[in-house]
Design a protein around this motif. Structure first.
Motif, PDB file in Angstrom:
ATOM      1  N   GLU A  57      31.568  38.723 -49.786  1.00  0.00           N
ATOM      2  CA  GLU A  57      32.094  37.368 -49.578  1.00  0.00           C
ATOM      3  C   GLU A  57      33.236  37.385 -48.569  1.00  0.00           C
ATOM      4  O   GLU A  57      33.316  36.531 -47.684  1.00  0.00           O
ATOM      5  CB  GLU A  57      32.608  36.773 -50.896  1.00  0.00           C
ATOM      6  CG  GLU A  57      31.546  36.342 -51.856  1.00  0.00           C
ATOM      7  CD  GLU A  57      32.124  35.879 -53.186  1.00  0.00           C
ATOM      8  OE1 GLU A  57      31.669  34.825 -53.664  1.00  0.00           O
ATOM      9  OE2 GLU A  57      33.019  36.563 -53.728  1.00  0.00           O
ATOM     10  N   GLU A  68      35.109  33.772 -38.860  1.00  0.00           N
ATOM     11  CA  GLU A  68      36.362  33.290 -38.282  1.00  0.00           C
ATOM     12  C   GLU A  68      36.898  34.127 -37.135  1.00  0.00           C
ATOM     13  O   GLU A  68      37.726  33.645 -36.367  1.00  0.00           O
ATOM     14  CB  GLU A  68      37.437  33.237 -39.372  1.00  0.00           C
ATOM     15  CG  GLU A  68      37.133  32.262 -40.456  1.00  0.00           C
ATOM     16  CD  GLU A  68      38.162  31.168 -40.592  1.00  0.00           C
ATOM     17  OE1 GLU A  68      39.223  31.242 -39.979  1.00  0.00           O
ATOM     18  OE2 GLU A  68      37.871  30.239 -41.338  1.00  0.00           O
ATOM     19  N   ASP A 108      31.923  38.283 -45.017  1.00  0.00           N
ATOM     20  CA  ASP A 108      31.252  37.122 -44.420  1.00  0.00           C
ATOM     21  C   ASP A 108      32.264  36.080 -43.939  1.00  0.00           C
ATOM     22  O   ASP A 108      32.106  35.504 -42.867  1.00  0.00           O
ATOM     23  CB  ASP A 108      30.273  36.496 -45.410  1.00  0.00           C
ATOM     24  CG  ASP A 108      29.029  37.343 -45.628  1.00  0.00           C
ATOM     25  OD1 ASP A 108      28.730  38.226 -44.783  1.00  0.00           O
ATOM     26  OD2 ASP A 108      28.351  37.125 -46.648  1.00  0.00           O
ATOM     27  N   GLY A 109      33.306  35.849 -44.730  1.00  0.00           N
ATOM     28  CA  GLY A 109      34.338  34.896 -44.327  1.00  0.00           C
ATOM     29  C   GLY A 109      35.053  35.333 -43.058  1.00  0.00           C
ATOM     30  O   GLY A 109      35.327  34.516 -42.176  1.00  0.00           O
ATOM     31  N   GLY A 150      36.470  26.966 -43.575  1.00  0.00           N
ATOM     32  CA  GLY A 150      36.854  28.313 -43.212  1.00  0.00           C
ATOM     33  C   GLY A 150      37.767  28.918 -44.259  1.00  0.00           C
ATOM     34  O   GLY A 150      37.746  28.539 -45.426  1.00  0.00           O
ATOM     35  N   ILE A 151      38.578  29.858 -43.835  1.00  0.00           N
ATOM     36  CA  ILE A 151      39.473  30.550 -44.762  1.00  0.00           C
ATOM     37  C   ILE A 151      40.652  29.651 -45.082  1.00  0.00           C
ATOM     38  O   ILE A 151      41.417  29.266 -44.198  1.00  0.00           O
ATOM     39  CB  ILE A 151      39.927  31.893 -44.154  1.00  0.00           C
ATOM     40  CG1 ILE A 151      38.711  32.828 -44.044  1.00  0.00           C
ATOM     41  CG2 ILE A 151      41.032  32.524 -45.004  1.00  0.00           C
ATOM     42  CD1 ILE A 151      38.978  34.130 -43.342  1.00  0.00           C
TER      43      ILE A 151
END
Length: 129
Positions: free
Chosen positions: A53, A61, A56-57, A5-6
């Motif tokens: 990008e 989440e 999408d991240g 994830g982030i």
């Protein structure tokens, strides 16, 4: 360490503090950012990280119930317009000047390295239940 994830500590923490109806802006590197909202500046160089990008991240989440874009994106950046529809459904559209004024009402602004016109979106937080 997180499994995935982030990984950006500031961004991960900022997302955890959001609640229902809070607004998150994902911005290109040229969008004026007013005082007020928390700013997470991810811009490294032109194009890095890209707008999509980051979108999408975030979508992986957090829960978002709606999206708002500048109507000018349809003609000014049709690839971004199409990609957003594929990811979040049909976003509401306002004039670019109005979108810029709404940034001040957002809780969080994430600045990307995107260097194409109108690559900005305001996402409204939802709930997973």
């Amino acid at each position: 360490m997180k499994r995935g994830g982030i990984l950006h500590a500031g961004l991960s923490g900022a997302l955890a503090r959001l609640g229902h109806t809070d607004q998150v802006v994902v911005a290109d590197c040229g969008l004026p950012i007013p005082e007020g909202p928390e700013l997470i500046d991810l811009a490294f160089r032109f194009g890095v990280p890209s707008f999509l990008e980051v979108v999408d991240g975030l979508l992986a989440e957090a829960v978002f119930e709606s999206a708002l874009v500048a109507g000018e994106v349809d003609d000014g950046n049709p690839e971004i317009a199409k990609a957003l529809v594929e990811r979040v459904g049909e976003p509401k559209r306002v004039q670019h000047e109005e979108l810029k004024s709404l940034v001040a009402q957002s809780r969080l602004v994430i600045r990307t390295g995107e260097a194409t016109p109108y690559a900005n979106v305001i996402l409204r937080c939802g709930v997973p239940f």
